[in-house]
Scaffold this motif. Structure first.
Motif, PDB file in Angstrom:
ATOM      1  N   CYS A  66     -83.897  -4.162   2.042  1.00  0.00           N
ATOM      2  CA  CYS A  66     -83.834  -4.763   0.712  1.00  0.00           C
ATOM      3  C   CYS A  66     -83.279  -6.164   0.795  1.00  0.00           C
ATOM      4  CB  CYS A  66     -83.019  -3.912  -0.259  1.00  0.00           C
ATOM      5  SG  CYS A  66     -81.253  -3.967   0.000  1.00  0.00           S
ATOM      6  N   GLU A  67     -83.828  -7.039  -0.027  1.00  0.00           N
ATOM      7  CA  GLU A  67     -83.313  -8.383  -0.247  1.00  0.00           C
ATOM      8  C   GLU A  67     -83.336  -8.635  -1.748  1.00  0.00           C
ATOM      9  OE1 GLU A  67     -84.477 -11.257   3.342  1.00  0.00           O
ATOM     10  OE2 GLU A  67     -86.240 -10.356   2.400  1.00  0.00           O
ATOM     11  N   GLY A  74     -78.655 -19.294  -5.447  1.00  0.00           N
ATOM     12  CA  GLY A  74     -78.413 -19.650  -4.059  1.00  0.00           C
ATOM     13  C   GLY A  74     -77.982 -18.531  -3.151  1.00  0.00           C
ATOM     14  N   LEU A  75     -77.936 -17.294  -3.632  1.00  0.00           N
ATOM     15  CA  LEU A  75     -77.500 -16.165  -2.809  1.00  0.00           C
ATOM     16  C   LEU A  75     -78.694 -15.363  -2.304  1.00  0.00           C
ATOM     17  CD1 LEU A  75     -74.516 -14.801  -4.931  1.00  0.00           C
ATOM     18  CD2 LEU A  75     -74.406 -16.315  -2.929  1.00  0.00           C
ATOM     19  N   LEU A  76     -78.566 -14.847  -1.079  1.00  0.00           N
ATOM     20  CA  LEU A  76     -79.579 -13.960  -0.521  1.00  0.00           C
ATOM     21  C   LEU A  76     -78.902 -12.871   0.303  1.00  0.00           C
ATOM     22  CD1 LEU A  76     -82.578 -13.318  -0.221  1.00  0.00           C
ATOM     23  CD2 LEU A  76     -82.625 -14.770   1.802  1.00  0.00           C
ATOM     24  N   PRO A  77     -78.410 -11.811  -0.363  1.00  0.00           N
ATOM     25  CA  PRO A  77     -77.882 -10.667   0.387  1.00  0.00           C
ATOM     26  C   PRO A  77     -79.030  -9.848   0.965  1.00  0.00           C
ATOM     27  CG  PRO A  77     -77.856 -10.213  -1.963  1.00  0.00           C
ATOM     28  CD  PRO A  77     -78.333 -11.637  -1.815  1.00  0.00           C
ATOM     29  N   ALA A  78     -78.804  -9.261   2.132  1.00  0.00           N
ATOM     30  CA  ALA A  78     -79.882  -8.527   2.782  1.00  0.00           C
ATOM     31  C   ALA A  78     -79.347  -7.345   3.566  1.00  0.00           C
ATOM     32  CB  ALA A  78     -80.677  -9.452   3.702  1.00  0.00           C
ATOM     33  N   ILE A  79     -80.130  -6.269   3.562  1.00  0.00           N
ATOM     34  CA  ILE A  79     -79.925  -5.084   4.394  1.00  0.00           C
ATOM     35  C   ILE A  79     -81.226  -4.921   5.161  1.00  0.00           C
ATOM     36  CG2 ILE A  79     -79.488  -2.599   4.411  1.00  0.00           C
ATOM     37  CD1 ILE A  79     -78.155  -2.995   1.628  1.00  0.00           C
ATOM     38  N   TRP A  80     -81.195  -4.996   6.510  1.00  0.00           N
ATOM     39  CA  TRP A  80     -82.442  -5.086   7.251  1.00  0.00           C
ATOM     40  C   TRP A  80     -82.281  -4.556   8.661  1.00  0.00           C
ATOM     41  CZ3 TRP A  80     -82.999  -9.906  10.447  1.00  0.00           C
ATOM     42  CH2 TRP A  80     -81.867 -10.752  10.367  1.00  0.00           C
ATOM     43  N   MET A  81     -83.395  -4.539   9.407  1.00  0.00           N
ATOM     44  CA  MET A  81     -83.409  -3.998  10.756  1.00  0.00           C
ATOM     45  C   MET A  81     -84.218  -4.923  11.670  1.00  0.00           C
ATOM     46  SD  MET A  81     -84.127   0.035   9.907  1.00  0.00           S
ATOM     47  CE  MET A  81     -83.195   0.689  11.311  1.00  0.00           C
ATOM     48  N   LEU A  82     -83.813  -4.957  12.945  1.00  0.00           N
ATOM     49  CA  LEU A  82     -84.551  -5.672  13.972  1.00  0.00           C
ATOM     50  C   LEU A  82     -84.839  -4.740  15.138  1.00  0.00           C
ATOM     51  CD1 LEU A  82     -82.750  -9.156  14.148  1.00  0.00           C
ATOM     52  CD2 LEU A  82     -85.090  -8.718  13.372  1.00  0.00           C
ATOM     53  N   GLY A  83     -85.961  -4.990  15.814  1.00  0.00           N
ATOM     54  CA  GLY A  83     -86.359  -4.151  16.926  1.00  0.00           C
ATOM     55  C   GLY A  83     -85.566  -4.422  18.187  1.00  0.00           C
ATOM     56  N   ASP A  84     -85.461  -3.399  19.023  1.00  0.00           N
ATOM     57  CA  ASP A  84     -84.720  -3.476  20.280  1.00  0.00           C
ATOM     58  C   ASP A  84     -85.643  -3.570  21.492  1.00  0.00           C
ATOM     59  OD1 ASP A  84     -82.380  -3.306  18.845  1.00  0.00           O
ATOM     60  OD2 ASP A  84     -82.080  -1.162  19.196  1.00  0.00           O
ATOM     61  N   ASN A  85     -86.875  -4.100  21.278  1.00  0.00           N
ATOM     62  CA  ASN A  85     -87.842  -4.142  22.382  1.00  0.00           C
ATOM     63  C   ASN A  85     -87.653  -5.329  23.318  1.00  0.00           C
ATOM     64  OD1 ASN A  85     -88.825  -6.259  20.824  1.00  0.00           O
ATOM     65  ND2 ASN A  85     -90.672  -5.177  20.155  1.00  0.00           N
ATOM     66  N   HIS A 122     -82.136  -1.662  15.168  1.00  0.00           N
ATOM     67  CA  HIS A 122     -80.736  -1.668  14.740  1.00  0.00           C
ATOM     68  C   HIS A 122     -80.613  -2.280  13.350  1.00  0.00           C
ATOM     69  CE1 HIS A 122     -81.176  -5.632  16.780  1.00  0.00           C
ATOM     70  NE2 HIS A 122     -80.336  -6.062  15.826  1.00  0.00           N
ATOM     71  N   LEU A 123     -79.455  -2.083  12.737  1.00  0.00           N
ATOM     72  CA  LEU A 123     -79.213  -2.474  11.346  1.00  0.00           C
ATOM     73  C   LEU A 123     -78.441  -3.783  11.270  1.00  0.00           C
ATOM     74  CD1 LEU A 123     -79.465  -1.339   8.362  1.00  0.00           C
ATOM     75  CD2 LEU A 123     -77.085  -0.600   8.651  1.00  0.00           C
ATOM     76  N   LEU A 124     -78.715  -4.560  10.231  1.00  0.00           N
ATOM     77  CA  LEU A 124     -77.967  -5.780   9.935  1.00  0.00           C
ATOM     78  C   LEU A 124     -77.607  -5.815   8.459  1.00  0.00           C
ATOM     79  CD1 LEU A 124     -80.612  -6.620  11.937  1.00  0.00           C
ATOM     80  CD2 LEU A 124     -79.217  -8.677  12.134  1.00  0.00           C
ATOM     81  N   LEU A 125     -76.408  -6.320   8.160  1.00  0.00           N
ATOM     82  CA  LEU A 125     -75.938  -6.547   6.800  1.00  0.00           C
ATOM     83  C   LEU A 125     -75.438  -7.986   6.728  1.00  0.00           C
ATOM     84  CD1 LEU A 125     -73.612  -3.394   6.468  1.00  0.00           C
ATOM     85  CD2 LEU A 125     -75.990  -3.544   5.703  1.00  0.00           C
ATOM     86  N   ASN A 126     -75.857  -8.740   5.727  1.00  0.00           N
ATOM     87  CA  ASN A 126     -75.336 -10.099   5.608  1.00  0.00           C
ATOM     88  C   ASN A 126     -75.502 -10.628   4.185  1.00  0.00           C
ATOM     89  OD1 ASN A 126     -78.324 -10.461   6.352  1.00  0.00           O
ATOM     90  ND2 ASN A 126     -77.741 -12.572   5.847  1.00  0.00           N
ATOM     91  N   VAL A 127     -74.709 -11.651   3.876  1.00  0.00           N
ATOM     92  CA  VAL A 127     -74.852 -12.390   2.626  1.00  0.00           C
ATOM     93  C   VAL A 127     -75.072 -13.851   2.997  1.00  0.00           C
ATOM     94  CG1 VAL A 127     -73.814 -13.052   0.429  1.00  0.00           C
ATOM     95  CG2 VAL A 127     -73.351 -10.776   1.392  1.00  0.00           C
ATOM     96  N   VAL A 158     -83.166   5.642   7.049  1.00  0.00           N
ATOM     97  CA  VAL A 158     -81.898   4.930   6.907  1.00  0.00           C
ATOM     98  C   VAL A 158     -81.636   4.756   5.412  1.00  0.00           C
ATOM     99  CG1 VAL A 158     -83.063   2.693   7.189  1.00  0.00           C
ATOM    100  CG2 VAL A 158     -80.583   2.839   7.404  1.00  0.00           C
ATOM    101  N   GLU A 159     -80.428   5.109   4.997  1.00  0.00           N
ATOM    102  CA  GLU A 159     -79.991   4.946   3.611  1.00  0.00           C
ATOM    103  C   GLU A 159     -78.743   4.084   3.581  1.00  0.00           C
ATOM    104  OE1 GLU A 159     -81.207   9.224   1.523  1.00  0.00           O
ATOM    105  OE2 GLU A 159     -79.097   8.690   1.851  1.00  0.00           O
ATOM    106  N   VAL A 160     -78.723   3.127   2.663  1.00  0.00           N
ATOM    107  CA  VAL A 160     -77.540   2.295   2.453  1.00  0.00           C
ATOM    108  C   VAL A 160     -77.275   2.256   0.953  1.00  0.00           C
ATOM    109  CG1 VAL A 160     -76.468   0.049   2.796  1.00  0.00           C
ATOM    110  CG2 VAL A 160     -78.129   0.899   4.469  1.00  0.00           C
ATOM    111  N   ARG A 161     -76.114   2.773   0.564  1.00  0.00           N
ATOM    112  CA  ARG A 161     -75.733   2.712  -0.857  1.00  0.00           C
ATOM    113  C   ARG A 161     -74.841   1.494  -1.029  1.00  0.00           C
ATOM    114  NH1 ARG A 161     -71.776   4.818  -4.632  1.00  0.00           N
ATOM    115  NH2 ARG A 161     -72.817   5.269  -6.629  1.00  0.00           N
ATOM    116  N   ALA A 162     -75.292   0.573  -1.868  1.00  0.00           N
ATOM    117  CA  ALA A 162     -74.598  -0.707  -1.946  1.00  0.00           C
ATOM    118  C   ALA A 162     -74.766  -1.346  -3.316  1.00  0.00           C
ATOM    119  CB  ALA A 162     -75.125  -1.658  -0.876  1.00  0.00           C
TER     120      ALA A 162
END
Length: 286
Positions: free
Chosen positions: A167-168, A143-154, A248-253, A132-136
């Motif tokens: 990345c965080e 106080g900021l914590l942007p994150a690009i991450w994944m969680l399992g589907d089990n 699956h992928l998650l994006l958040n700030v 998985v590649e994310v160009r960002a």
């Protein structure tokens, strides 16, 4: 569960310094980069357009999510002010102070003081094995914590479902990228990962953040340069490796919380993650 669990004093091994369908065999990182993605999001569209619903979910709220597991201050919304295309090929996820008179219920106080965005591909797009590649460009500031991450589907509850933080960037460390894995017996401050140094603040330029998820091996990289590899041998006993599954992928700030701490007058407004593209190579669902 789908909460974000931080409060991290990471157990780090430091390193110095979408819209198509199909599947392809997974290979080495170099081979994966040369393949055609089986799913990609390029974010072409008119300014103010919301990301495509066939690929993306928008999670909302705060109080019912218990501050997203980290006592955070943001209320995630579906508003275009918090997540939308910019008309120039980017997806923007923006954290902003709430409008006067807003009463958005918060876990740690009566009402949330910030709004933001949290997008996921849960139930729609997932990576089984490959890259998985994310160009960002990631926002930085107190106080900021942007994150690009994944969680399992089990179907298990966190941390048994498995989590890979691609990345965080914690606000007080604007040039440090953290990559971490969490599982049944290694989570929160016991997460296993590494870090890489950027030449300038993460908010100053786009970088390609990537994970190669191979059988019994995960490798993190920035701009094509690997900085940490995790294998079952590095896990604590009983070495409960949970990453041979769709994720699956998650994006958040995120704003505030136990990690990275509260925002202050120096925190940028808005604090925006700019995503140029997301690409999945190898095998998965998309």
């Amino acid at each position: 569960m789908t909460k974000r669990h931080t409060g991290l004093a990471l157990a780090l091994v430091l390193a110095a310094s979408l819209s198509g369908c199909g599947s392809h065999p997974a290979g080495t990182p170099a081979a994966a980069a040369a393949e055609t993605p089986f799913w990609r999001a390029e974010f072409d569209g008119s300014a103010g357009t919301r990301p495509a619903e066939e690929s993306w979910n928008t999670e909302t709220g705060n109080r019912e999510a218990e501050g997203w597991g980290n006592n955070e201050l943001q209320y995630y919304t579906q508003d275009a002010a918090n997540s939308a295309l910019d008309g120039a090929g980017h997806l923007l996820l923006s954290a902003r102070p709430v409008s006067a008179g807003s009463e958005l219920p918060c876990w740690t106080q009566d009402f949330c003081s910030w709004t933001s965005a949290r997008l996921t591909t849960e139930g729609k797009v997932a990576l089984t094995r490959g890259r998985v590649e994310v160009r960002a460009k990631l926002p930085t500031g107190t106080g900021l914590l942007p994150a690009i991450w994944m969680l399992g589907d089990n179907g298990r509850r966190w941390p048994g479902q498995g989590e890979i933080d691609i990345c965080e960037v914690v606000g007080a460390e604007p040039r440090t990228v953290y990559g971490t894995a969490h599982g049944p017996t290694y989570f929160n401050e016991n997460g296993l990962g590494g870090s890489a140094s950027l030449p300038a603040d993460a908010s100053r330029a786009f970088h390609t953040y990537a994970v190669d998820k191979e059988p019994r091996r995960i490798t993190w990289s920035v701009d094509g340069k690997p900085y940490f590899t995790l294998t079952p041998s590095k896990l604590p006993s009983p070495r409960d490796w949970v990453f041979e599954q769709d994720m699956h992928l998650l994006l958040n700030v995120a704003v505030g919380g136990d990690w990275p701490g509260p925002p202050d007058a120096s925190t940028p407004v808005p604090a925006t993650m700019e995503v140029d593209y997301v690409r999945f190579y190898g095998e998965g669902r998309g």
